[in-house]
Write a protein that holds these residues in place. Structure first.
Motif, PDB file in Angstrom:
ATOM      1  N   ILE A  28       0.850  -1.194   0.000  1.00  8.89           N
ATOM      2  CA  ILE A  28       0.000   0.000   0.000  1.00  8.89           C
ATOM      3  C   ILE A  28       0.885   1.243   0.000  1.00  8.89           C
ATOM      4  N   GLY A  29       0.420   2.274  -0.668  1.00  9.13           N
ATOM      5  CA  GLY A  29       1.133   3.541  -0.684  1.00  9.13           C
ATOM      6  C   GLY A  29       0.996   4.266   0.641  1.00  9.13           C
ATOM      7  N   ALA A  30       2.043   4.950   1.043  1.00 11.27           N
ATOM      8  CA  ALA A  30       2.023   5.709   2.300  1.00 11.27           C
ATOM      9  C   ALA A  30       0.952   6.793   2.276  1.00 11.27           C
ATOM     10  N   ASP A  31       0.560   7.228   1.076  1.00 12.76           N
ATOM     11  CA  ASP A  31      -0.430   8.293   0.931  1.00 12.76           C
ATOM     12  C   ASP A  31      -1.864   7.777   0.836  1.00 12.76           C
ATOM     13  N   ARG A  32      -2.062   6.480   0.968  1.00 16.64           N
ATOM     14  CA  ARG A  32      -3.395   5.886   0.862  1.00 16.64           C
ATOM     15  C   ARG A  32      -4.102   5.915   2.220  1.00 16.64           C
ATOM     16  N   PRO A  33      -5.436   6.010   2.216  1.00 17.91           N
ATOM     17  CA  PRO A  33      -6.178   6.062   3.475  1.00 17.91           C
ATOM     18  C   PRO A  33      -6.172   4.713   4.213  1.00 17.91           C
ATOM     19  N   LEU A  34      -6.322   4.795   5.520  1.00 21.10           N
ATOM     20  CA  LEU A  34      -6.316   3.592   6.357  1.00 21.10           C
ATOM     21  C   LEU A  34      -7.367   2.568   5.943  1.00 21.10           C
ATOM     22  N   TYR A  35      -8.543   3.038   5.526  1.00 23.32           N
ATOM     23  CA  TYR A  35      -9.575   2.068   5.170  1.00 23.32           C
ATOM     24  C   TYR A  35      -9.133   1.163   4.022  1.00 23.32           C
ATOM     25  N   GLU A  36      -8.268   1.663   3.131  1.00 17.35           N
ATOM     26  CA  GLU A  36      -7.747   0.817   2.055  1.00 17.35           C
ATOM     27  C   GLU A  36      -6.780  -0.232   2.610  1.00 17.35           C
ATOM     28  N   ALA A  37      -6.003   0.147   3.608  1.00 23.78           N
ATOM     29  CA  ALA A  37      -5.106  -0.822   4.258  1.00 23.78           C
ATOM     30  C   ALA A  37      -5.922  -1.921   4.917  1.00 23.78           C
ATOM     31  N   PHE A  38      -7.007  -1.541   5.608  1.00 17.86           N
ATOM     32  CA  PHE A  38      -7.865  -2.533   6.255  1.00 17.86           C
ATOM     33  C   PHE A  38      -8.468  -3.478   5.217  1.00 17.86           C
ATOM     34  N   ASP A  39      -8.946  -2.908   4.103  1.00 17.00           N
ATOM     35  CA  ASP A  39      -9.522  -3.731   3.036  1.00 17.00           C
ATOM     36  C   ASP A  39      -8.506  -4.753   2.524  1.00 17.00           C
ATOM     37  N   LEU A  40      -7.265  -4.319   2.344  1.00 19.49           N
ATOM     38  CA  LEU A  40      -6.226  -5.235   1.855  1.00 19.49           C
ATOM     39  C   LEU A  40      -5.877  -6.300   2.893  1.00 19.49           C
ATOM     40  N   LEU A  41      -5.706  -5.884   4.136  1.00 20.01           N
ATOM     41  CA  LEU A  41      -5.369  -6.846   5.191  1.00 20.01           C
ATOM     42  C   LEU A  41      -6.439  -7.937   5.298  1.00 20.01           C
ATOM     43  N   ILE A  42      -7.695  -7.523   5.273  1.00 19.23           N
ATOM     44  CA  ILE A  42      -8.790  -8.482   5.413  1.00 19.23           C
ATOM     45  C   ILE A  42      -9.020  -9.244   4.111  1.00 19.23           C
ATOM     46  N   GLY A  43      -9.092  -8.522   3.010  1.00 18.69           N
ATOM     47  CA  GLY A  43      -9.391  -9.140   1.720  1.00 18.69           C
ATOM     48  C   GLY A  43      -8.331 -10.120   1.252  1.00 18.69           C
ATOM     49  N   ARG A  44      -7.078  -9.825   1.536  1.00 19.67           N
ATOM     50  CA  ARG A  44      -5.989 -10.719   1.109  1.00 19.67           C
ATOM     51  C   ARG A  44      -5.573 -11.694   2.208  1.00 19.67           C
ATOM     52  N   SER A  45      -6.192 -11.575   3.378  1.00 19.93           N
ATOM     53  CA  SER A  45      -5.870 -12.449   4.526  1.00 19.93           C
ATOM     54  C   SER A  45      -4.377 -12.450   4.827  1.00 19.93           C
ATOM     55  N   VAL A  46      -3.827 -11.244   4.942  1.00 14.91           N
ATOM     56  CA  VAL A  46      -2.408 -11.101   5.274  1.00 14.91           C
ATOM     57  C   VAL A  46      -2.274 -10.390   6.615  1.00 14.91           C
ATOM     58  N   SER A  47      -1.123 -10.573   7.241  1.00  9.85           N
ATOM     59  CA  SER A  47      -0.913  -9.968   8.553  1.00  9.85           C
ATOM     60  C   SER A  47      -0.195  -8.626   8.472  1.00  9.85           C
ATOM     61  N   ALA A  48       0.350  -8.306   7.298  1.00 12.16           N
ATOM     62  CA  ALA A  48       1.074  -7.042   7.163  1.00 12.16           C
ATOM     63  C   ALA A  48       1.176  -6.633   5.698  1.00 12.16           C
ATOM     64  N   ALA A  63       0.891  -3.338   9.847  1.00 13.83           N
ATOM     65  CA  ALA A  63       0.495  -4.675  10.276  1.00 13.83           C
ATOM     66  C   ALA A  63      -0.877  -4.651  10.939  1.00 13.83           C
ATOM     67  N   ARG A  64      -1.464  -5.833  11.040  1.00 14.07           N
ATOM     68  CA  ARG A  64      -2.750  -5.956  11.744  1.00 14.07           C
ATOM     69  C   ARG A  64      -2.640  -5.415  13.160  1.00 14.07           C
ATOM     70  N   ALA A  65      -1.470  -5.591  13.769  1.00 13.35           N
ATOM     71  CA  ALA A  65      -1.255  -5.076  15.126  1.00 13.35           C
ATOM     72  C   ALA A  65      -1.433  -3.561  15.168  1.00 13.35           C
ATOM     73  N   ASP A  66      -1.080  -2.870  14.081  1.00 12.82           N
ATOM     74  CA  ASP A  66      -1.274  -1.419  14.013  1.00 12.82           C
ATOM     75  C   ASP A  66      -2.772  -1.087  14.011  1.00 12.82           C
ATOM     76  N   ALA A  67      -3.556  -1.904  13.312  1.00 13.96           N
ATOM     77  CA  ALA A  67      -5.003  -1.699  13.279  1.00 13.96           C
ATOM     78  C   ALA A  67      -5.611  -1.944  14.656  1.00 13.96           C
ATOM     79  N   VAL A  68      -5.137  -2.973  15.344  1.00 19.76           N
ATOM     80  CA  VAL A  68      -5.623  -3.268  16.698  1.00 19.76           C
ATOM     81  C   VAL A  68      -5.269  -2.117  17.638  1.00 19.76           C
ATOM     82  N   SER A  69      -4.087  -1.577  17.471  1.00 22.49           N
ATOM     83  CA  SER A  69      -3.656  -0.442  18.288  1.00 22.49           C
ATOM     84  C   SER A  69      -4.593   0.756  18.095  1.00 22.49           C
ATOM     85  N   LEU A  70      -5.019   0.992  16.852  1.00 22.64           N
ATOM     86  CA  LEU A  70      -5.979   2.068  16.579  1.00 22.64           C
ATOM     87  C   LEU A  70      -7.273   1.843  17.351  1.00 22.64           C
ATOM     88  N   ALA A  71      -7.745   0.617  17.337  1.00 27.11           N
ATOM     89  CA  ALA A  71      -8.985   0.305  18.046  1.00 27.11           C
ATOM     90  C   ALA A  71      -8.830   0.497  19.549  1.00 27.11           C
TER      91      ALA A  71
END
Length: 158
Positions: A28-48, A63-71
């Motif tokens: 993912i590009g550094a300039d892309r929104p977080l929701y796109e990162a979440f879509d990729l993490l979930i859609g591709r079933s990857v951890s980072a 990483a998924r851990a970064d998303a958990v940290s946000l929550a």
């Protein structure tokens, strides 16, 4: 670790041993929104996801851990925030991504993972463009599913 005896296969590259993932790497590009990162993490079933700059060079890992940290911080309300901003806000002393080459030996990879205490290394070319990912799980899976005896028998070295 240098004082311990080491099987010969540990000197082979992760590419030769096929340890890691080298195809269809989601980034993912550094300039892309977080929701796109979440879509990729979930859609591709990857951890980072390797985070890349405008030139496709790896600059970080999301990483998924970064998303958990946000929550946990309840910071998930603004998912339009860029991945780059989220990472820099989340880490006071962010060091970027830990990189390696596909020509690095399995022994080097294990040493770096142990020393840096990271879960994964991003495999890059000489221009820091992503070529793959090697994780602790990849290394453990390789060593468990292909124990040294099996590998050395295959190589004819036993």
């Amino acid at each position: 670790m240098d004082s311990l005896p080491r099987p010969q296969f540990m000197n082979l590259s992760i590419w030769e041993l096929n340890v890691g993932t080298f195809e269809s790497i989601a980034s993912i590009g550094a300039d892309r929104p977080l929701y796109e990162a979440f879509d990729l993490l979930i859609g591709r079933s990857v951890s980072a996801l390797p985070v890349v700059d405008d030139d496709g060079r790896v600059v970080a890992v999301y990483a998924r851990a970064d998303a958990v940290s946000l929550a946990n911080d309840r910071s998930y309300r603004n998912l339009d925030t860029t991945v780059g901003k989220a990472l820099s806000a989340d880490r006071e002393s962010f060091e970027g991504a830990y990189l390696c080459k596909k020509t690095d030996s399995l022994s080097q990879i294990v040493e770096w993972i142990v020393r840096t205490k990271v879960h994964r290394l991003i495999v890059t070319d000489d221009d820091h463009r992503c070529e793959g990912i090697v994780s602790v799980s990849d290394v453990v899976r390789f060593l468990v599913l292909n124990p040294p005896k099996k590998i050395e028998e295959k190589e004819g070295t036993l």
